[in-house]
Motif scaffolding. Sequence first.
Motif, short mmCIF file in Angstrom:
data_model
loop_
_atom_site.label_atom_id
_atom_site.label_comp_id
_atom_site.label_asym_id
_atom_site.label_seq_id
_atom_site.Cartn_x
_atom_site.Cartn_y
_atom_site.Cartn_z
N ASN A 278 0.81 -1.22 0.00
CA ASN A 278 0.00 0.00 0.00
C ASN A 278 0.84 1.27 0.00
O ASN A 278 0.48 2.27 -0.65
CB ASN A 278 -0.94 0.01 1.21
CG ASN A 278 -2.15 -0.90 0.99
OD1 ASN A 278 -2.40 -1.33 -0.14
ND2 ASN A 278 -2.89 -1.19 2.04
N ASN A 279 1.95 1.26 0.72
CA ASN A 279 2.80 2.47 0.70
C ASN A 279 3.34 2.77 -0.68
O ASN A 279 3.22 3.91 -1.17
CB ASN A 279 3.94 2.31 1.71
CG ASN A 279 3.44 2.39 3.15
OD1 ASN A 279 2.36 2.92 3.40
ND2 ASN A 279 4.22 1.90 4.09
N PRO A 280 3.94 1.79 -1.39
CA PRO A 280 4.38 2.08 -2.76
C PRO A 280 3.22 2.44 -3.67
O PRO A 280 3.36 3.29 -4.57
CB PRO A 280 5.05 0.78 -3.21
CG PRO A 280 5.47 0.11 -1.94
CD PRO A 280 4.43 0.47 -0.94
N LEU A 281 2.04 1.80 -3.44
CA LEU A 281 0.89 2.11 -4.28
C LEU A 281 0.48 3.58 -4.12
O LEU A 281 0.09 4.26 -5.08
CB LEU A 281 -0.30 1.21 -3.92
CG LEU A 281 -0.25 -0.24 -4.42
CD1 LEU A 281 -1.49 -0.99 -3.97
CD2 LEU A 281 -0.15 -0.29 -5.95
N SER A 282 0.54 4.05 -2.88
CA SER A 282 0.18 5.46 -2.64
C SER A 282 1.10 6.39 -3.41
O SER A 282 0.67 7.40 -4.00
CB SER A 282 0.25 5.77 -1.14
OG SER A 282 -0.67 4.96 -0.43
N ALA A 286 -0.17 8.78 -6.43
CA ALA A 286 0.03 10.24 -6.34
C ALA A 286 0.86 10.75 -7.50
O ALA A 286 0.57 11.81 -8.08
CB ALA A 286 0.70 10.57 -5.01
N SER A 287 1.89 10.02 -7.88
CA SER A 287 2.75 10.44 -9.00
C SER A 287 1.97 10.44 -10.30
O SER A 287 2.11 11.37 -11.13
CB SER A 287 3.95 9.49 -9.12
OG SER A 287 4.74 9.53 -7.94
N ALA A 288 1.11 9.43 -10.53
CA ALA A 288 0.31 9.37 -11.75
C ALA A 288 -0.66 10.53 -11.81
O ALA A 288 -0.88 11.14 -12.87
CB ALA A 288 -0.43 8.04 -11.82
N GLN A 289 -1.26 10.86 -10.68
CA GLN A 289 -2.20 11.99 -10.65
C GLN A 289 -1.49 13.31 -10.95
O GLN A 289 -2.00 14.16 -11.69
CB GLN A 289 -2.89 12.05 -9.29
CG GLN A 289 -3.87 10.92 -9.05
CD GLN A 289 -4.51 11.00 -7.68
OE1 GLN A 289 -4.35 12.01 -6.97
NE2 GLN A 289 -5.20 9.93 -7.27
N MET A 290 -0.30 13.48 -10.38
CA MET A 290 0.45 14.72 -10.62
C MET A 290 0.83 14.84 -12.09
O MET A 290 0.71 15.91 -12.69
CB MET A 290 1.70 14.75 -9.75
CG MET A 290 1.41 14.95 -8.26
SD MET A 290 2.91 14.90 -7.26
CE MET A 290 3.80 16.29 -7.97
N ILE A 309 -3.09 3.50 -15.04
CA ILE A 309 -2.23 3.27 -13.88
C ILE A 309 -3.00 3.53 -12.60
O ILE A 309 -2.97 2.74 -11.64
CB ILE A 309 -0.96 4.14 -13.95
CG1 ILE A 309 -0.06 3.67 -15.09
CG2 ILE A 309 -0.21 4.12 -12.62
CD1 ILE A 309 1.12 4.58 -15.35
N GLU A 310 -3.73 4.64 -12.58
CA GLU A 310 -4.50 4.97 -11.38
C GLU A 310 -5.59 3.92 -11.11
O GLU A 310 -5.83 3.54 -9.95
CB GLU A 310 -5.14 6.36 -11.54
CG GLU A 310 -4.13 7.49 -11.56
CD GLU A 310 -4.80 8.84 -11.72
OE1 GLU A 310 -5.93 8.99 -11.19
OE2 GLU A 310 -4.23 9.72 -12.38
N GLU A 311 -6.21 3.44 -12.19
CA GLU A 311 -7.27 2.45 -12.04
C GLU A 311 -6.72 1.13 -11.48
O GLU A 311 -7.31 0.51 -10.57
CB GLU A 311 -7.95 2.20 -13.39
CG GLU A 311 -9.05 1.14 -13.37
CD GLU A 311 -10.19 1.50 -12.45
OE1 GLU A 311 -10.84 0.58 -11.91
OE2 GLU A 311 -10.46 2.71 -12.28
#
Length: 355
Positions: A278-282, A286-290, A309-311
Amino acid sequence: MRNCATSPVCDMQDPLHNFPRPVLLIDGGLDVISHSEKVFSLFGLRRSMHAEDAPSQLKQVVEADALLADELALATARLAHPGDEDSFVWKHGKRTYEVAVRARDDSRFWVLFEDVTDHAISEEILMNARRYLEQILGHIPLGVIVLNSELRISSMNRSNLAFVRQLGVDLHLIDVIGTTLQEAIPGRVGTDWHAQAQRALTSQQAQQWVRQEHEGVGEILVLSTLANPLPDPQGAAGGVLFLVEDVTDKAELEEQLVRAEKLATVGEMIVTLNHEINNPLSIISASAQMLRMRETGRDEKSLEKLLVIEEQVRRIAQVTQRLRAMDEMVTQEYVSGGAKMLDVWKETEASDEEV
């Protein structure tokens, strides 16, 4: 008092006088011809009686006891030839005697009294102990089968009869005595039990509990068996004690415990997954959204890939959440006929169908 040296009565009494057991010499009319000294204490008479009075006194005592007199009269009537013998049991007070009557060649009869009170008491104690043991064996939940040295059934308790009936074989104790396990219980059960008993008898070592599942009447029956050799008094192979225990409920509890342990292991694994994934996923999410929110130099294909990627990150997060919420393990085939995997979506799909 008559001189025994010249008395014909004393002459006849002399051979029996010191005989170590109570004995009479009588004729067909129950007249006492001779007797041993032990007879006095048997009938409760005084030893100081005159010798010439003793035979008549003894006859009166014998005839006063109707049971003894009748049995002696019947016995003497049956013994037609010299050497013929007869016997009967006579109770006198608190004592029990076996009375043996033997015909002589002069129409007279020996009557020998043997005190069997202690033997009778011992037999009664043994019979009571046997009945008590049978009652105990009849009420314990274990099936008990006693096999002789030829592996033939000499005893089987009610519990074992009930187990066998649950397997679809209607047995009755009177029918199984003298048969082998293979003959009494047809099919795999009887064959396996007989083989286990045979190993115990041959090796003279206990064949440990063997657990097997059986198709019972309307349910699966799990029985555990133990074959223990029974040595005879000389230490040779005397037979086998075969024990049967119904462990169906125990097997079910053990299976539930295994499932609970597996579920606990999965829970520990899920905690690890949540921490390590979960930590790497977060960070990835966040990086994909930015990157997607930047307007400069971003084409449509790149935006679509970032959305994908976000999905997928959200899907992975949902999987870890589902794993954390599982309270039972449901599996499905990963490949046909091959390995299985946990079905993390089963409960959700069922809830969606209900809605």
